[in-house]
Design a protein around this motif. Sequence first.
Motif, PDB file in Angstrom:
ATOM      1  N   SER A  89       3.330   6.914 -13.379  1.00 29.92           N
ATOM      2  CA  SER A  89       4.649   6.543 -13.876  1.00 29.92           C
ATOM      3  C   SER A  89       5.684   6.908 -12.825  1.00 29.92           C
ATOM      4  CB  SER A  89       4.936   7.266 -15.186  1.00 29.92           C
ATOM      5  OG  SER A  89       4.984   8.652 -14.977  1.00 29.92           O
ATOM      6  N   GLY A  90       6.899   6.460 -13.040  1.00 25.14           N
ATOM      7  CA  GLY A  90       7.978   6.721 -12.110  1.00 25.14           C
ATOM      8  C   GLY A  90       8.181   5.541 -11.180  1.00 25.14           C
ATOM      9  N   THR A  91       9.094   5.705 -10.256  1.00 24.62           N
ATOM     10  CA  THR A  91       9.401   4.637  -9.323  1.00 24.62           C
ATOM     11  C   THR A  91       8.373   4.592  -8.194  1.00 24.62           C
ATOM     12  OG1 THR A  91      10.765   6.005  -7.866  1.00 24.62           O
ATOM     13  CG2 THR A  91      11.887   4.971  -9.754  1.00 24.62           C
ATOM     14  N   ALA A  92       8.339   3.497  -7.517  1.00 18.02           N
ATOM     15  CA  ALA A  92       7.427   3.359  -6.377  1.00 18.02           C
ATOM     16  C   ALA A  92       7.769   4.375  -5.290  1.00 18.02           C
ATOM     17  CB  ALA A  92       7.491   1.937  -5.832  1.00 18.02           C
ATOM     18  N   LEU A  93       9.050   4.620  -5.071  1.00 20.08           N
ATOM     19  CA  LEU A  93       9.450   5.600  -4.058  1.00 20.08           C
ATOM     20  C   LEU A  93       9.015   7.002  -4.456  1.00 20.08           C
ATOM     21  CD1 LEU A  93      13.015   4.344  -3.083  1.00 20.08           C
ATOM     22  CD2 LEU A  93      10.907   4.183  -1.742  1.00 20.08           C
ATOM     23  N   ALA A  94       9.146   7.343  -5.731  1.00 27.66           N
ATOM     24  CA  ALA A  94       8.717   8.661  -6.196  1.00 27.66           C
ATOM     25  C   ALA A  94       7.205   8.801  -6.075  1.00 27.66           C
ATOM     26  CB  ALA A  94       9.168   8.886  -7.638  1.00 27.66           C
ATOM     27  N   LEU A  95       6.481   7.757  -6.391  1.00 31.55           N
ATOM     28  CA  LEU A  95       5.028   7.784  -6.274  1.00 31.55           C
ATOM     29  C   LEU A  95       4.600   7.946  -4.812  1.00 31.55           C
ATOM     30  CD1 LEU A  95       2.324   7.673  -7.638  1.00 31.55           C
ATOM     31  CD2 LEU A  95       2.477   5.190  -7.621  1.00 31.55           C
ATOM     32  N   ALA A  96       5.253   7.226  -3.917  1.00 28.69           N
ATOM     33  CA  ALA A  96       4.938   7.359  -2.488  1.00 28.69           C
ATOM     34  C   ALA A  96       5.205   8.777  -2.006  1.00 28.69           C
ATOM     35  CB  ALA A  96       5.753   6.348  -1.674  1.00 28.69           C
ATOM     36  N   ALA A  97       6.287   9.386  -2.488  1.00 24.23           N
ATOM     37  CA  ALA A  97       6.593  10.772  -2.113  1.00 24.23           C
ATOM     38  C   ALA A  97       5.520  11.721  -2.632  1.00 24.23           C
ATOM     39  CB  ALA A  97       7.970  11.165  -2.646  1.00 24.23           C
ATOM     40  N   ARG A  98       5.029  11.488  -3.849  1.00 25.20           N
ATOM     41  CA  ARG A  98       3.965  12.327  -4.408  1.00 25.20           C
ATOM     42  C   ARG A  98       2.681  12.194  -3.592  1.00 25.20           C
ATOM     43  NH1 ARG A  98       2.311  11.218  -9.833  1.00 25.20           N
ATOM     44  NH2 ARG A  98       1.235  13.191  -9.612  1.00 25.20           N
ATOM     45  N   ILE A  99       2.402  10.989  -3.129  1.00 25.69           N
ATOM     46  CA  ILE A  99       1.205  10.769  -2.308  1.00 25.69           C
ATOM     47  C   ILE A  99       1.357  11.499  -0.973  1.00 25.69           C
ATOM     48  CG2 ILE A  99      -0.115   9.032  -1.026  1.00 25.69           C
ATOM     49  CD1 ILE A  99       0.523   7.103  -3.419  1.00 25.69           C
ATOM     50  N   ARG A 100       2.498  11.352  -0.344  1.00 26.46           N
ATOM     51  CA  ARG A 100       2.722  12.023   0.939  1.00 26.46           C
ATOM     52  C   ARG A 100       2.683  13.540   0.803  1.00 26.46           C
ATOM     53  NH1 ARG A 100       6.520   7.592   1.641  1.00 26.46           N
ATOM     54  NH2 ARG A 100       5.685   6.208   3.239  1.00 26.46           N
ATOM     55  N   ALA A 101       3.138  14.057  -0.340  1.00 29.11           N
ATOM     56  CA  ALA A 101       3.141  15.504  -0.583  1.00 29.11           C
ATOM     57  C   ALA A 101       1.774  15.991  -1.059  1.00 29.11           C
ATOM     58  CB  ALA A 101       4.205  15.859  -1.617  1.00 29.11           C
ATOM     59  N   ARG A 102       0.825  15.085  -1.219  1.00 32.03           N
ATOM     60  CA  ARG A 102      -0.545  15.370  -1.657  1.00 32.03           C
ATOM     61  C   ARG A 102      -0.606  15.896  -3.093  1.00 32.03           C
ATOM     62  NH1 ARG A 102      -2.997  12.002   0.276  1.00 32.03           N
ATOM     63  NH2 ARG A 102      -5.014  12.919   0.560  1.00 32.03           N
ATOM     64  N   GLU A 103       0.397  15.542  -3.898  1.00 33.71           N
ATOM     65  CA  GLU A 103       0.351  15.851  -5.325  1.00 33.71           C
ATOM     66  C   GLU A 103      -0.646  14.929  -6.017  1.00 33.71           C
ATOM     67  OE1 GLU A 103       4.331  15.596  -6.829  1.00 33.71           O
ATOM     68  OE2 GLU A 103       5.079  17.004  -5.340  1.00 33.71           O
ATOM     69  N   THR A 104      -0.908  13.803  -5.397  1.00 30.60           N
ATOM     70  CA  THR A 104      -1.929  12.856  -5.814  1.00 30.60           C
ATOM     71  C   THR A 104      -2.396  12.146  -4.554  1.00 30.60           C
ATOM     72  OG1 THR A 104      -2.524  11.119  -7.402  1.00 30.60           O
ATOM     73  CG2 THR A 104      -0.367  10.917  -6.325  1.00 30.60           C
ATOM     74  N   THR A 105      -3.359  11.282  -4.688  1.00 28.77           N
ATOM     75  CA  THR A 105      -3.829  10.529  -3.521  1.00 28.77           C
ATOM     76  C   THR A 105      -3.551   9.048  -3.724  1.00 28.77           C
ATOM     77  OG1 THR A 105      -6.035  10.194  -4.456  1.00 28.77           O
ATOM     78  CG2 THR A 105      -5.696  12.177  -3.094  1.00 28.77           C
ATOM     79  N   ALA A 106      -3.560   8.336  -2.635  1.00 26.06           N
ATOM     80  CA  ALA A 106      -3.405   6.888  -2.720  1.00 26.06           C
ATOM     81  C   ALA A 106      -4.591   6.290  -3.476  1.00 26.06           C
ATOM     82  CB  ALA A 106      -3.291   6.291  -1.318  1.00 26.06           C
ATOM     83  N   ARG A 107      -5.795   6.818  -3.224  1.00 24.31           N
ATOM     84  CA  ARG A 107      -6.983   6.304  -3.915  1.00 24.31           C
ATOM     85  C   ARG A 107      -6.862   6.493  -5.418  1.00 24.31           C
ATOM     86  NH1 ARG A 107     -12.313   4.724  -4.443  1.00 24.31           N
ATOM     87  NH2 ARG A 107     -12.691   4.099  -2.315  1.00 24.31           N
ATOM     88  N   ALA A 108      -6.448   7.671  -5.858  1.00 26.06           N
ATOM     89  CA  ALA A 108      -6.303   7.930  -7.294  1.00 26.06           C
ATOM     90  C   ALA A 108      -5.269   6.997  -7.908  1.00 26.06           C
ATOM     91  CB  ALA A 108      -5.926   9.385  -7.535  1.00 26.06           C
ATOM     92  N   THR A 109      -4.221   6.722  -7.176  1.00 24.72           N
ATOM     93  CA  THR A 109      -3.180   5.828  -7.658  1.00 24.72           C
ATOM     94  C   THR A 109      -3.705   4.410  -7.810  1.00 24.72           C
ATOM     95  OG1 THR A 109      -1.510   7.212  -6.615  1.00 24.72           O
ATOM     96  CG2 THR A 109      -0.858   4.962  -7.171  1.00 24.72           C
ATOM     97  N   VAL A 110      -4.440   3.934  -6.809  1.00 21.07           N
ATOM     98  CA  VAL A 110      -5.019   2.593  -6.873  1.00 21.07           C
ATOM     99  C   VAL A 110      -6.055   2.513  -7.994  1.00 21.07           C
ATOM    100  CG1 VAL A 110      -6.434   0.893  -5.644  1.00 21.07           C
ATOM    101  CG2 VAL A 110      -4.529   2.005  -4.482  1.00 21.07           C
ATOM    102  N   GLU A 111      -6.886   3.544  -8.109  1.00 18.54           N
ATOM    103  CA  GLU A 111      -7.895   3.543  -9.179  1.00 18.54           C
ATOM    104  C   GLU A 111      -7.235   3.495 -10.556  1.00 18.54           C
ATOM    105  OE1 GLU A 111     -10.179   7.003  -8.121  1.00 18.54           O
ATOM    106  OE2 GLU A 111     -11.643   5.782  -7.013  1.00 18.54           O
TER     107      GLU A 111
END
Length: 69
Positions: A2-24
């Motif tokens: 959930s959240g905006t695409a920019l917030a999600l990208a920031a979470r991925i860069r901060a390693r709070e989640t991964t790009a793979r987990a997001t895509v899955e």
Amino acid sequence: MSGTALALAARIRARETTARATVEAALGRIAAGDGRINAFTALLAARALARADGIDAAIDGGGETGQIE
């Protein structure tokens, strides 16, 4: 997911989640609901997961991901 695409990208860069987990997660939501609405004519899951793995590898290696699309 959930959240905006920019917030999600920031979470991925901060390693709070991964790009793979997001895509899955996105692929799971598509699989769960698309049968009813048939919104996707083509789904490039393998390509999306490969791109996500590349983003994760770049972040893990301290490199730049460029724009996360």
